[in-house]
Design an enzyme around this catalytic site. Structure first.
Site, PDB file in Angstrom:
ATOM      1  CB  SER A  11      -0.937  -0.031   1.216  1.00  0.00           C
ATOM      2  OG  SER A  11      -1.772   1.106   1.225  1.00  0.00           O
ATOM      3  CE1 TYR A  15      -0.039   4.355  -6.172  1.00  0.00           C
ATOM      4  CE2 TYR A  15       0.056   5.972  -4.410  1.00  0.00           C
ATOM      5  CZ  TYR A  15       0.562   4.850  -5.027  1.00  0.00           C
ATOM      6  OH  TYR A  15       1.667   4.217  -4.498  1.00  0.00           O
ATOM      7  CE  LYS A  32      -0.523   1.698  -3.912  1.00  0.00           C
ATOM      8  NZ  LYS A  32       0.037   0.353  -4.136  1.00  0.00           N
TER       9      LYS A  32
END
Length: 269
Positions: A139, A153, A157
């Protein structure tokens, strides 16, 4: 069936991926290494093959048939899979104001959908063979410290950390551990691609700004992240599952920059 342990690593030609491949090659793991960069993967493979046997698979993790090909080819080649490291990432630098649907979807496919279905198919093979195993999801501290410049993004994550908890719960009774790691600033090519609107490279300025928040006063090397992964998949971490470990030099809990601390308490910082 090959008795050696087998690890499958996505994004193996990148900074963290290649360092992890090197660490596991030294441990004697048989390696299935996945990336889009065939040339870089082949260059790195010369060193890896000094320690172990490797299988190189070049393709796009955004394509579902390639995900199935990865797992099937790995099992056909080595007989089983013991470790899956979902490391590959893809992102653009833009806010939700300017982001296009195509960019959003590709980021989620590479950073979240691919880890989910690789986990599904790898865990399925582990269960069928009655083997325990470890799945590591890479992550980022950005899942909890967003910048406003990477909506897809950040979402991916954050989703990956939730997926880590969900799949640890799903597969725990089969002896499969699922662990996340969340690196902070790491010296990789992905941390060196920041440009302003004029196309000027501002990467070092941003790195300096971020480092000003880090209690340890520096970014990590890819090798330091790889060492954590090496430990996480070992028997020494046998009771860890479902959690995501921050590896960020203390960045995520620090409130203000050290340059500000020095203004407030110049004799203490």
């Amino acid at each position: 069936m090959n008795p050696k342990k087998v690890a499958l690593i996505t994004g193996a030609a990148g900074g963290i991926g290649s360092a992890t491949a090197s660490a596991l090659a030294e441990e004697g793991f048989l390696l299935s290494l996945i990336d889009t960069d065939a040339e870089r993967l082949a260059q790195l493979n010369e060193e890896w093959q000094k320690h172990t046997q490797t299988l190189l698979l070049v393709g796009d993790l955004a394509e579902a048939p390639f995900l199935q090909h990865i797992v099937k080819t790995t099992v056909d080649t080595w007989g089983h899979i013991d470790v899956l490291i979902n490391n590959a990432a893809w992102r653009t630098l833009e806010s939700l104001r300017t982001m296009q649907l195509e960019t959003w979807e590709r980021t989620l496919k590479v950073c979240l959908t691919a880890p989910a279905f690789l986990t599904k198919w790898v865990a399925e093979n582990m269960e069928q063979q009655g083997r325990s195993g470890v799945i590591v999801n890479v992550s980022s501290v950005m899942a909890h410290r967003p910048s406003g410049m990477g909506s897809a993004y950040i979402a991916a994550k954050g989703g990956l950390e939730s997926l880590t908890q969900e799949t640890a719960t799903t597969y725990g009774r089969s002896g499969i551990r699922v662990v996340g790691i969340a690196p902070g600033l790491v010296e990789t090519p992905l941390s060196r691609d920041y440009k302003n609107d004029e196309g000027n490279d501002i990467s070092q300025k941003l790195i300096d700004e971020m480092t000003d928040f880090v209690p340890l006063g520096r970014g990590a090397s890819p090798q330091e992240i790889a060492e954590v992964i090496r430990w996480v998949i070992s028997d020494s971490a046998a009771y860890i599952t479902g959690t995501t470990l921050p590896i960020d030099g203390g960045f995520h809990f620090n409130f203000n920059k050290y340059s500000i601390k020095k203004l407030q308490l110049p004799n203490e910082f």
